[in-house]
Design a protein around this motif. Structure first.
Motif, PDB file in Angstrom:
ATOM      1  N   ASN A  47      30.358  -8.685  31.760  1.00 49.27           N
ATOM      2  CA  ASN A  47      31.677  -9.099  32.232  1.00 49.27           C
ATOM      3  C   ASN A  47      31.698  -9.078  33.768  1.00 49.27           C
ATOM      4  O   ASN A  47      31.455  -8.035  34.375  1.00 49.27           O
ATOM      5  CB  ASN A  47      32.719  -8.127  31.656  1.00 49.27           C
ATOM      6  N   THR A 103      40.489   0.493  26.555  1.00 47.80           N
ATOM      7  CA  THR A 103      40.875  -0.907  26.520  1.00 47.80           C
ATOM      8  C   THR A 103      39.659  -1.774  26.835  1.00 47.80           C
ATOM      9  O   THR A 103      38.886  -1.456  27.735  1.00 47.80           O
ATOM     10  CB  THR A 103      41.989  -1.171  27.562  1.00 47.80           C
ATOM     11  N   ASP A 104      39.508  -2.857  26.105  1.00 49.75           N
ATOM     12  CA  ASP A 104      38.409  -3.799  26.361  1.00 49.75           C
ATOM     13  C   ASP A 104      38.734  -4.574  27.644  1.00 49.75           C
ATOM     14  O   ASP A 104      39.794  -5.188  27.747  1.00 49.75           O
ATOM     15  CB  ASP A 104      38.269  -4.750  25.177  1.00 49.75           C
ATOM     16  N   PRO A 105      37.830  -4.566  28.631  1.00 47.33           N
ATOM     17  CA  PRO A 105      38.103  -5.288  29.880  1.00 47.33           C
ATOM     18  C   PRO A 105      37.938  -6.805  29.773  1.00 47.33           C
ATOM     19  O   PRO A 105      38.238  -7.521  30.727  1.00 47.33           O
ATOM     20  CB  PRO A 105      37.075  -4.701  30.856  1.00 47.33           C
ATOM     21  N   LYS A 106      37.509  -7.292  28.617  1.00 44.30           N
ATOM     22  CA  LYS A 106      37.290  -8.732  28.454  1.00 44.30           C
ATOM     23  C   LYS A 106      38.572  -9.508  28.753  1.00 44.30           C
ATOM     24  O   LYS A 106      39.632  -9.211  28.214  1.00 44.30           O
ATOM     25  CB  LYS A 106      36.821  -9.025  27.028  1.00 44.30           C
ATOM     26  N   GLY A 107      38.454 -10.498  29.645  1.00 44.45           N
ATOM     27  CA  GLY A 107      39.587 -11.359  29.980  1.00 44.45           C
ATOM     28  C   GLY A 107      40.594 -10.743  30.925  1.00 44.45           C
ATOM     29  O   GLY A 107      41.623 -11.345  31.214  1.00 44.45           O
ATOM     30  N   LYS A 108      40.300  -9.536  31.420  1.00 39.87           N
ATOM     31  CA  LYS A 108      41.242  -8.850  32.314  1.00 39.87           C
ATOM     32  C   LYS A 108      40.874  -9.123  33.776  1.00 39.87           C
ATOM     33  O   LYS A 108      39.725  -9.409  34.113  1.00 39.87           O
ATOM     34  CB  LYS A 108      41.197  -7.342  32.065  1.00 39.87           C
ATOM     35  N   SER A 109      41.883  -8.989  34.650  1.00 39.62           N
ATOM     36  CA  SER A 109      41.654  -9.146  36.090  1.00 39.62           C
ATOM     37  C   SER A 109      41.018  -7.883  36.652  1.00 39.62           C
ATOM     38  O   SER A 109      41.004  -6.834  35.998  1.00 39.62           O
ATOM     39  CB  SER A 109      42.994  -9.391  36.796  1.00 39.62           C
ATOM     40  N   GLU A 111      42.170  -5.992  38.915  1.00 42.02           N
ATOM     41  CA  GLU A 111      43.212  -4.966  39.013  1.00 42.02           C
ATOM     42  C   GLU A 111      43.419  -4.257  37.679  1.00 42.02           C
ATOM     43  O   GLU A 111      43.732  -3.076  37.630  1.00 42.02           O
ATOM     44  CB  GLU A 111      44.535  -5.574  39.497  1.00 42.02           C
ATOM     45  N   GLU A 112      43.260  -5.003  36.572  1.00 38.47           N
ATOM     46  CA  GLU A 112      43.410  -4.420  35.241  1.00 38.47           C
ATOM     47  C   GLU A 112      42.166  -3.647  34.800  1.00 38.47           C
ATOM     48  O   GLU A 112      42.264  -2.728  33.992  1.00 38.47           O
ATOM     49  CB  GLU A 112      43.695  -5.526  34.212  1.00 38.47           C
ATOM     50  N   VAL A 113      41.005  -3.998  35.335  1.00 38.63           N
ATOM     51  CA  VAL A 113      39.757  -3.339  34.966  1.00 38.63           C
ATOM     52  C   VAL A 113      39.583  -2.008  35.702  1.00 38.63           C
ATOM     53  O   VAL A 113      38.999  -1.073  35.163  1.00 38.63           O
ATOM     54  CB  VAL A 113      38.545  -4.275  35.202  1.00 38.63           C
ATOM     55  N   ILE A 116      40.503   1.128  33.755  1.00 33.76           N
ATOM     56  CA  ILE A 116      39.542   1.332  32.664  1.00 33.76           C
ATOM     57  C   ILE A 116      38.285   1.978  33.240  1.00 33.76           C
ATOM     58  O   ILE A 116      37.766   2.958  32.701  1.00 33.76           O
ATOM     59  CB  ILE A 116      39.214  -0.007  31.961  1.00 33.76           C
TER      60      ILE A 116
END
Length: 136
Positions: A47, A103-109, A111-113, A116
């Protein structure tokens, strides 16, 4: 437990969470822990947001390749850490198993990763302190 413990990190695609955890364990243990990672359904690539988030920490996981988790990896590991792979991981009596609800970081920005990533770092630090109490 062996002289040098082995830890296996597993998530479905072996492209985000398990790769970040493996990167932290390698970096924080200074080679005192053998680190394996794998997935039940490996993805095509790591990712890019996981790579970017770890680069902010000075850890390069860009050369990692998602791989299929094997029964042999589980057998040779002292600790098996799963991250949302459900019941696909083989279980061997006497092994240490933990399932980290992340949480799966797939598809996240990015900032969202970051949160995690930070959660993974804290969990790896705690695991490392248990595996190598005299070294931490």
């Amino acid at each position: 437990m062996t002289e040098k413990p082995t830890v296996l990190f597993v998530c479905i695609h072996n492209a985000g969470r398990s790769q970040m955890a493996a990167g932290y364990m390698r970096a924080l243990s200074g080679g005192a822990v053998d680190v394996l990672s794998g997935g039940s359904e490996p993805g095509d690539q790591i990712n890019p947001m996981a790579i970017a988030a770890m680069a902010e920490e000075g850890i390069d996981i860009s050369q990692a390749v998602p791989t299929l988790m094997t029964t042999e990896q589980v057998r040779e590991s002292d600790a098996v850490i799963t991250m949302g792979c459900g019941d696909v991981c083989p279980i061997f009596p006497g092994k240490r198993y933990e399932d980290w609800a992340l949480t799966d970081p797939k598809g996240k920005s990015l900032e969202e990763v970051r949160p995690i990533r930070d959660d993974i770092k804290a969990r790896v630090e705690a695991l490392l302190a248990e595996l190598l109490p005299a070294k931490v």
